[in-house]
Design an enzyme around this catalytic site. Structure first.
Site, PDB file in Angstrom:
ATOM      1  CD  GLU A 540      -2.734   1.286   2.455  1.00  0.00           C
ATOM      2  OE1 GLU A 540      -2.658   0.355   3.269  1.00  0.00           O
ATOM      3  OE2 GLU A 540      -3.501   2.261   2.586  1.00  0.00           O
ATOM      4  CG  ASN A 598      -5.668   4.895   1.347  1.00  0.00           C
ATOM      5  OD1 ASN A 598      -6.569   4.150   1.690  1.00  0.00           O
ATOM      6  ND2 ASN A 598      -4.435   4.814   1.829  1.00  0.00           N
ATOM      7  CD  GLU A 630      -6.115   0.072   0.262  1.00  0.00           C
ATOM      8  OE1 GLU A 630      -5.362  -0.919   0.164  1.00  0.00           O
ATOM      9  OE2 GLU A 630      -6.104   0.851   1.253  1.00  0.00           O
ATOM     10  CG  ASP A 659      -9.023   1.296   3.766  1.00  0.00           C
ATOM     11  OD1 ASP A 659      -8.307   2.300   3.774  1.00  0.00           O
ATOM     12  OD2 ASP A 659      -8.769   0.272   4.428  1.00  0.00           O
ATOM     13  CD  GLU A 716      -6.888  -1.436   7.310  1.00  0.00           C
ATOM     14  OE1 GLU A 716      -8.008  -0.943   7.535  1.00  0.00           O
ATOM     15  OE2 GLU A 716      -6.054  -0.892   6.576  1.00  0.00           O
TER      16      GLU A 716
END
Length: 762
Positions: A540, A598, A630, A659, A716
């Protein structure tokens, strides 16, 4: 006498003792405190930590040995060579903690059998019964040609618990109609019946057990004095070969260590476990004496000192292998102390009469709070809500607020003030941004009081610790919460030590744009591990800002501010460009690698975004399926325009991930509506899977639901190996967190991937 008189008070005290005794009996009978018992005993072990006798030597089949010989299982000629070398060195007896149940090549089997006959002092392993609690495992004895040539057989089975910590070892076991001693009992020359077992003494330091790599034995590069006259145990000690068990106080070690610890235990004597009843009865007796005291200070001192003695005192008999279980007795003491303390709490005016939560006076009196961070939450529309509620409904409203503020932290002590104020303490200097973001998301769902849906508006303020009084710090935190509400933020710091420069806050956004151009903003990559293959398959991309004067700026500070003020576009474009370029570079080197970025909800209405993203992928020559965007749950539900954008991104071949799943609108209709490829379970649930049953069920059910819908699941916030092991059992697809790797530079990530490929090739 009246109800409040002498006899009424004494009756209340004895009722407390009676109910506590009944609850303690249930506690002890069902073994509710087993986990705490193991933890306490492990701590006590450090009080009488001792060394091994040195009479038992471990010959390790470790990483060095595997590099020398190669594949596992080894051809048995190597075991023959080990036997000859150890026998020649003068070993007293040789124990193989290795299964030789099946045949290999005739030549290798014959070579090993010949070595066993030449030695005349080799004991081979037989598996009888073992497992977690009362479970069983497969049974087996060595190949007949080897059994007949060996000096004898011994059992390597035992009972272990859910943590794979061996809790008891039998003295002997049945196998193929005959009684076999256990490895440890045979090493220590201790006989015992088949139905008897003992607990290994984990106060022995495994590091003091003499050991040598089997590679050294095979190469004849060892001092025979280490072997001569000693009992030798040969077994695996590398995680690569499995057979790993949890050794309290040390961690996971090869099962061969447990055999040696057991043998060292029996060399000292026969362990005796007196159970939990003796200390339980003693605790009840002392509690009765304490409850009869009139002086509250003496009463508290007796209860506290007794609890401490119960926890620490058994260390003395444990030095002589006599063990006592303490948790039912400690349960009695803590229950009585808790009830007495709670009664005093009410009498001191430190409790909110409506909710029974400690009030702000209690918070101001909490001295330890001066060393901790203070967080204040203000329900901005609390008074307006209460004014419209029917009588007695305010309690229901408070219960719903409290249940949301304690998600992921059920033991958190909340303090309640008037007009919708709640506050609590956190550990000092801990990052709170992600946690407050998750709590804020919970309040987006309306509360339901008296059959009415009610929207709750909340803001958080944080005072990280400034040495001032709790009262002053609370006021500062409430001011910060009001400022956050005024600025359209979810939360805000009030820390005079770190935020003295007000102009910095005012100019931060304009400086951010310039910082991107000057190269002060960079991208860190947090690895993502595919659990089925244990391979890093992607990362990520996370924005980082290193200011030339102020140093690292918290991402939660500048990213949140940029999003709130509609300045997130340039930052997102920068991160995407860096991340896509990095992923393309790695894929061009032959590394199958995916990158996740993101995406702010505000960009779902940017009609030019898909064109810019398509051009970016084409310029760096990265396949769209290697990119995952995400979105938070709430971001994905921004209306029809946002859903149209998601569909266009999917049409480009880009993957979509939901997410922070679990902190927003987690409904079946929602999952059906959003065309996502994967779901990321929020870290607030993942971090609690080991200790919190609700979090574990949430994660397990989410994985099952996602898989049934054909979607991958990413967990996560995986910070410990225990969490990773549980996720593997739950059939989770991908893990991300500190246990896998912290956010790192592209250079560090590339080196890690390269080293992983080298290990895989080897």
């Amino acid at each position: 006498m009246t109800k409040n008189g002498k006899w009424g008070l004494e009756s209340k005290q004895w009722k407390l003792l009676l109910w506590t005794a009944f609850a303690g009996l249930i506690f002890g009978v069902i073994g509710f405190g087993d986990i705490a018992e193991d933890t306490i005993r492990t701590v006590r072990n450090t009080l009488h930590w001792h060394k091994a006798s040195g009479q038992v030597v471990l010959v390790r089949i470790d990483d060095e040995s595997l590099r020398k010989v190669g594949r596992w299982p080894w051809p048995r000629r190597y075991h023959a060579q080990l036997t000859d070398q150890l026998t020649k060195a003068g070993a007293n007896r040789i124990f193989f903690d290795i299964n030789f149940f099946g045949s290999t090549t005739q030549a290798d089997d014959r070579a090993f059998a010949d070595a066993l006959r030449r030695s005349g002092r080799v004991i081979l392993a037989a598996r009888t019964r073992s497992g977690p609690n009362d479970g069983t495992a497969q049974q087996g004895t060595p190949l007949p040609i080897l059994s007949n040539a060996a000096h004898g057989l011994a059992s390597i089975s035992w009972m272990y618990n859910f943590r794979q910590a061996v809790k008891s070892i039998p003295y002997a076991a049945q196998a193929d109609g005959r009684t076999l001693p256990s490895f440890s009992a045979l090493i220590a020359h201790r006989d015992g019946p088949v139905d008897a077992s003992y607990a290994p003494d984990y106060s022995l330091d495994p590091k003091t057990i003499p050991s040598i790599s089997s590679a050294r034995i095979l190469e004849n590069q060892f001092d025979p004095k280490l072997i001569a006259g000693k009992d030798i145990v040969i077994g695996t000690s590398t995680e690569e070969l499995g057979d790993q068990f949890f050794v309290p106080g040390t961690g996971r070690l090869g099962g061969v260590y447990v055999h040696i610890i057991g043998a060292e235990t029996l060399r000292q004597g026969r362990p005796v476990n007196l159970g939990w009843m003796p200390l339980f009865l003693a605790a009840l007796a002392i509690s009765g004496v304490a409850l009869s005291m009139r002086n509250g200070r003496y009463q508290g001192a007796v209860l506290a000192l007794t609890t401490g003695a119960l926890v620490v005192g058994p260390a003395i008999p444990e030095m002589y292998l006599i063990s006592l279980d303490v948790t039912p007795a400690v349960f009695v003491m803590l229950t009585i102390m808790g009830v007495i303390g709670w009664r005093r709490y009410h009498l001191q005016g430190l409790v909110n009469p409506l909710s029974n939560l400690p009030n702000l006076n209690a918070m101001r009196a909490y001295r330890e709070g001066r060393e901790q961070a203070l967080i204040a939450a203000r329900i901005l529309n609390y008074e307006e809500i209460v004014a419209t509620l029917p009588p007695q409904s305010e309690v229901n409203l408070i219960e719903q607020i409290v249940s949301r503020l304690t998600v992921g932290a059920p033991n958190r002590t909340l303090y309640q003030g008037d007009a919708g104020i709640f506050a609590w303490f956190e550990e000092p200097r801990q990052p709170v941004g992600n946690h407050l973001e998750a709590l804020y998301a919970l309040f987006r769902n309306p509360a339901r009081v008296a059959e009415m849906p009610i929207d709750l508006s909340i803001a958080f303020g944080v005072e990280v610790g400034s040495g001032r009084s709790v009262a002053n710090r609370l006021a500062s935190a409430l001011v910060a919460a009001d400022d956050a509400a005024h600025d359209g933020l979810k939360w805000k710091y009030h820390d005079p030590e770190t935020l003295q420069n007000a102009s910095w806050k005012l100019s931060m956004l304009s400086q951010l744009d310039e910082a991107i151009d000057r190269g002060e903003v960079w991208v860190a990559y947090q690895p993502k591990l595919e659990l089925s293959t244990r391979r890093i398959i992607g990362a990520e991309a996370l924005a980082r800002w290193t200011h030339p004067d102020k140093g690292p700026i918290a991402a939660s500070e500048f990213v949140g501010a940029a999003e709130q003020n509609n300045r997130i576009g340039k930052l997102t474009d920068f991160v995407l460009d860096q991340a896509v370029a990095a992923a393309a570079q790695l894929n061009q080197r032959g590394i199958d690698f995916e990158i996740a970025v993101n995406l702010s909800a505000r960009l779902l209405t940017d009609k030019g975004f898909t064109l810019r993203l398509s051009a970016l992928l084409a310029r760096h020559r990265l396949a769209p399926e290697r990119l995952t965007l995400e979105l938070t749950e709430t971001a994905a539900l921004t209306g029809g325009e946002g859903l149209d954008m998601i569909m266009r991104l999917r049409d480009l071949g880009i993957n979509i991930a939901i997410d922070d799943y679990g902190t927003g609108l987690s409904t079946l209709d929602y999952l059906k509506k959003i065309p996502a490829n994967e779901i990321k379970i929020d870290q607030s649930f993942v971090k609690g899977v080991v200790d919190n049953r609700s979090d574990r069920l949430m994660v397990q059910s989410t994985i099952g639901l996602a898989h049934s819908l054909g979607r991958k699941v990413v967990a996560e916030g995986v910070e410990h190996r225990e969490i990773l092991d549980l996720l593997v059992e739950m059939d989770c697809d991908i893990a991300q967190g500190f246990a896998i790797g912290r956010p790192m530079s592209l250079e560090s990530l590339t080196k890690r991937l390269a080293s992983g490929r080298k290990r895989g090739a080897a």
